[in-house]
Design a protein around this motif. Structure first.
Motif, mmCIF file in Angstrom:
data_model
loop_
_atom_site.group_PDB
_atom_site.id
_atom_site.type_symbol
_atom_site.label_atom_id
_atom_site.label_comp_id
_atom_site.label_asym_id
_atom_site.label_seq_id
_atom_site.Cartn_x
_atom_site.Cartn_y
_atom_site.Cartn_z
ATOM 1 N N LEU A 142 1.277 -41.826 -44.336
ATOM 2 C CA LEU A 142 0.873 -40.718 -45.202
ATOM 3 C C LEU A 142 2.049 -39.746 -45.255
ATOM 4 O O LEU A 142 2.186 -38.873 -44.400
ATOM 5 N N SER B 268 -11.596 -35.841 -43.012
ATOM 6 C CA SER B 268 -11.306 -34.699 -42.136
ATOM 7 C C SER B 268 -12.588 -34.043 -41.631
ATOM 8 O O SER B 268 -12.665 -33.626 -40.473
ATOM 9 N N TYR C 116 -1.047 -37.817 -51.389
ATOM 10 C CA TYR C 116 -0.809 -38.095 -49.976
ATOM 11 C C TYR C 116 0.378 -39.032 -49.777
ATOM 12 O O TYR C 116 0.836 -39.219 -48.653
ATOM 13 N N GLN D 94 -8.576 -37.079 -55.743
ATOM 14 C CA GLN D 94 -7.658 -37.645 -54.764
ATOM 15 C C GLN D 94 -7.859 -37.031 -53.381
ATOM 16 O O GLN D 94 -7.679 -37.700 -52.361
ATOM 17 N N MET D 95 -8.239 -35.768 -53.341
ATOM 18 C CA MET D 95 -8.428 -35.094 -52.061
ATOM 19 C C MET D 95 -9.774 -35.421 -51.415
ATOM 20 O O MET D 95 -9.937 -35.251 -50.210
ATOM 21 N N ASN E 160 2.841 -37.367 -47.213
ATOM 22 C CA ASN E 160 2.602 -35.968 -47.581
ATOM 23 C C ASN E 160 1.513 -35.325 -46.736
ATOM 24 O O ASN E 160 1.050 -34.230 -47.042
ATOM 25 N N VAL E 161 1.067 -36.013 -45.691
ATOM 26 C CA VAL E 161 0.035 -35.492 -44.802
ATOM 27 C C VAL E 161 0.554 -35.584 -43.385
ATOM 28 O O VAL E 161 0.970 -36.649 -42.933
ATOM 29 N N SER E 162 0.543 -34.477 -42.671
ATOM 30 C CA SER E 162 1.041 -34.451 -41.305
ATOM 31 C C SER E 162 -0.038 -34.911 -40.335
ATOM 32 O O SER E 162 -1.166 -34.404 -40.355
ATOM 33 N N LEU F 169 -9.848 -37.735 -48.379
ATOM 34 C CA LEU F 169 -9.202 -37.068 -47.249
ATOM 35 C C LEU F 169 -10.093 -35.970 -46.676
ATOM 36 O O LEU F 169 -10.158 -35.788 -45.456
#
Length: 335
Positions: free
Chosen positions: A296, A214, A143, A206-207, A298-300, A210
């Motif tokens: 972040l 989410s 991220y 790592q995900m 790498n995260v929109s 997130l």
């Protein structure tokens, strides 16, 4: 390492100072001889097979030779972003950097014995010759985006900086982690000292935060959307029911049913559009504020699909809340 090398199922083996996706890499100040500026660069030691195993292309120059890895020679491969920062308009191949590698500590903690003056750093720094430039990759946290500046230096099995092994089997089913554990037990008495983890598992770990965030966000958003749509439908339907007499008068004066329904739909559409515009303005303002505090790369934060779906639901709710009561009202006898 010899047992892994002799295993026919081990297609590729590389040694590193730290494996990718295993957290923040240590950083070191880098200075070029012709500049007083310092660039904080993350670094790691890798064997020559590291780049081919992970599919990291060498954009310019070359990779490490076996002799360089065995002696941990003072040569390095820069990431493309690091090369641009150090030499914006020049070719970095063959140039030299001054590198100081201090004791590894937590990135958010500085203790007195690890603090060094610039003069001390200059005296204990080493000269590293750049032999290649590799593509930018994500080596710490996904991220956080691609590494801002990264340096690779050579190592091999048995050397000082060889602390981890990266292994690729001949097929996805070869050498699963549970088959490697007996080898680790022979190397160290503590079964927790060595651990085999796949890159897919590292990625999933790592995900996971997130994904949890989410899922919670989607659940709360779904509840908020249901409340918003049902509230909007109720308010519009109630407001339209208060206009039954007005609708009857319009019909008595000669307005057709379709004309009345179209008029009411247009009025409700304008109100829904105004509400959606105000809501979007507030949402974007909150997102801009959140982006200032939560970075972040790498995260929109902005998802056009989510905003489009929300606006579509609001429009549909307003349309149904207007159309159904309006059709019912125009069927009432005007008298």
């Amino acid at each position: 390492f010899k047992a892994l090398t002799d295993d026919a199922r081990a297609a590729e083996i590389a040694v590193t100072s730290r494996n990718p996706l295993s957290g923040d890499a240590p950083k070191a100040p880098i200075r070029t001889p012709d500049s007083n500026g310092v660039v904080a660069t993350s670094y790691m030691f890798v064997s020559p097979e590291y780049f081919s195993m992970l599919g990291i292309p060498i954009q310019r120059g070359r990779g490490f030779h076996r002799s360089e890895a065995e002696s941990e020679a003072h040569v390095g491969i820069l990431s493309a972003s690091a090369a641009r920062k150090l030499w914006p308009a020049a070719d970095p191949i063959g140039r030299t950097i001054r590198l100081w590698i201090g004791p590894e500590t937590r990135p958010d903690v500085a203790i007195e014995r690890n603090l060094r003056a610039n003069a001390d750093i200059d005296q204990s720094s080493i000269d590293v010759t750049i032999v290649g430039v590799a593509s930018d990759v994500v080596s710490s946290f996904i991220y956080a985006g691609k590494d801002a500046a990264h340096l690779y230096m050579p190592t091999s099995a048995g050397q000082q900086h060889a602390n981890a092994i990266l292994l690729r089997g001949t097929s996805p089913r070869d050498l699963p982690p549970h088959m490697l554990q007996p080898m680790f037990d022979k190397l160290h008495a503590n079964p927790l000292a060595l651990e085999a983890v796949t890159l897919d598992e590292m990625l999933a770990m790592q995900m996971f935060p997130l994904r949890i965030a989410s899922w919670i966000g989607m659940l709360l958003s779904a509840i908020a959307m249901v409340l918003s749509v049902s509230g909007l439908y109720g308010v519009v339907a109630y407001a339209l029911s208060q206009r039954t007499k007005e609708i009857g008068i319009r019909v008595a004066l000669g307005a057709t049913a379709n004309a009345v329904v179209r008029l009411l739909m247009q009025q409700s559409g304008r109100l829904a559009a105004l509400g959606a515009a105000v809501g979007l303005f507030i949402a974007f303002a909150v997102l801009a504020t959140a982006r200032a505090f939560i970075r972040l790369d790498n995260v929109s934060i902005l998802d056009p699909g989510a905003f489009a779906a929300a606006i579509a639901l609001v429009v549909v709710a307003a349309g149904l809340a207007t159309y159904i009561p309006a059709r019912r009202a125009v069927r009432i006898e005007p008298a």
